[in-house]
Design a protein around this motif. Structure first.
Motif, mmCIF file in Angstrom:
data_model
loop_
_atom_site.group_PDB
_atom_site.id
_atom_site.type_symbol
_atom_site.label_atom_id
_atom_site.label_comp_id
_atom_site.label_asym_id
_atom_site.label_seq_id
_atom_site.Cartn_x
_atom_site.Cartn_y
_atom_site.Cartn_z
ATOM 1 N N ASN A 33 -46.018 52.036 16.035
ATOM 2 C CA ASN A 33 -44.582 51.778 16.019
ATOM 3 C C ASN A 33 -44.085 52.025 14.598
ATOM 4 N N LEU A 34 -43.478 53.193 14.370
ATOM 5 C CA LEU A 34 -43.176 53.612 13.003
ATOM 6 C C LEU A 34 -42.129 52.744 12.333
ATOM 7 N N GLY A 35 -41.250 52.136 13.118
ATOM 8 C CA GLY A 35 -40.211 51.303 12.533
ATOM 9 C C GLY A 35 -40.742 50.030 11.908
ATOM 10 N N THR A 36 -41.968 49.664 12.202
ATOM 11 C CA THR A 36 -42.557 48.422 11.670
ATOM 12 C C THR A 36 -43.499 48.667 10.498
ATOM 13 N N LEU A 37 -43.739 49.928 10.143
ATOM 14 C CA LEU A 37 -44.731 50.245 9.116
ATOM 15 C C LEU A 37 -44.117 50.254 7.719
ATOM 16 N N LEU A 38 -44.841 49.708 6.748
ATOM 17 C CA LEU A 38 -44.464 49.814 5.353
ATOM 18 C C LEU A 38 -44.796 51.219 4.852
ATOM 19 N N ARG A 39 -44.316 51.550 3.656
ATOM 20 C CA ARG A 39 -44.524 52.897 3.118
ATOM 21 C C ARG A 39 -46.011 53.271 3.078
ATOM 22 N N ALA A 59 -50.893 56.132 5.502
ATOM 23 C CA ALA A 59 -52.173 56.074 6.220
ATOM 24 C C ALA A 59 -52.022 56.634 7.635
ATOM 25 N N PHE A 60 -50.893 56.352 8.271
ATOM 26 C CA PHE A 60 -50.608 56.887 9.605
ATOM 27 C C PHE A 60 -50.612 58.407 9.584
#
Length: 234
Positions: A78-84, A89-90
């Motif tokens: 869920n990209l909206g929940t990821l920090l920079r 890493a994603f």
């Protein structure tokens, strides 16, 4: 027209996505409540006039750009929940990128350019080299492994770019005008190579393009218009 498909098997799931760039009045809304879905192994042609938001959508799917609202899930993240740092890493483990002008490092050989994609994954040098040579062989240019980009043609450089994107066997490949700098013959060869590897690895490919040749390879088309996406299947 916006098409939404609800399923739990999608590698790309976008729901009610909105993206606005700062500007006069309310700014420029390039993506307006977009919802799209794609299953693993799809080959998607992303079309639209210049400025319609194709590159913006690719950057959002790749975790490069953030968005205003909505949900974007790629390969379960869920990209909206990821920090920079989490988005970095994603990208390293999930996304392969192919660019119009190749984006190869000029001071590295073909083998080193491909191998660089495996460094963030913590693989040993020997393993990186073996996997990179195997992928260069798969795209037909293992004999150029020790050549620098300046010693290769445009078509050969794009094959290195494909090998670099595919070497980590990512769930998703994002390609921005990958045939834009090539003549018809080289473009067709590159698309044949990409389609063959896509079938072998099962990667989902999203290609932003103005090139009508790409449409013949795609299993579905995402047409961007007025901030929305219309989906059609081949």
């Amino acid at each position: 027209m916006t098409t939404t498909v609800e399923t739990s098997r999608g590698v790309i799931r976008v729901s009610s996505l909105t993206k606005t760039y700062p500007g006069p009045a309310r700014g420029l809304k390039v993506l307006d409540n977009v919802s799209v879905f794609s299953e693993q192994g799809s080959y998607i042609a992303l079309r639209g006039v210049s400025g319609s938001g194709k590159s913006t959508l690719l950057n959002i799917l790749g975790g490069i750009e953030v968005f205003d609202s909505g949900t974007v899930e790629v390969s379960g993240a869920n990209l909206g929940t990821l920090l920079r740092r989490q988005r970095t890493a994603f990208r390293a483990r999930t996304i392969g990128f192919i660019f119009q002008f190749f984006n190869l490092l000029p001071t590295l050989t073909a083998l080193e350019n491909v191998s660089a994609a495996l460094e963030p994954l913590g693989k040993a040098i020997t393993e990186r080299r073996e996997q990179s040579m195997a992928m260069l062989d798969a795209v037909g240019i293992s004999h150029l492994a020790n050549n620098f980009p300046a010693q290769m043609s445009g078509g050969e450089q794009q094959r290195v770019s494909i090998a670099r994107a595919m070497v980590k066997r990512p769930p998703v490949i994002l390609a921005d005008e990958p045939t834009g700098a090539l003549d018809h013959k080289n473009a067709t060869q590159i698309l044949d190579c990409l389609a063959r590897l896509q079938q072998q690895i099962g990667t989902t490919i999203v290609v932003a393009t103005h090139d009508p040749i790409v449409i013949g390879y795609a299993t579905e088309t995402w047409e961007m218009r007025d901030g929305a996406i219309e989906v059609s299947h081949s």
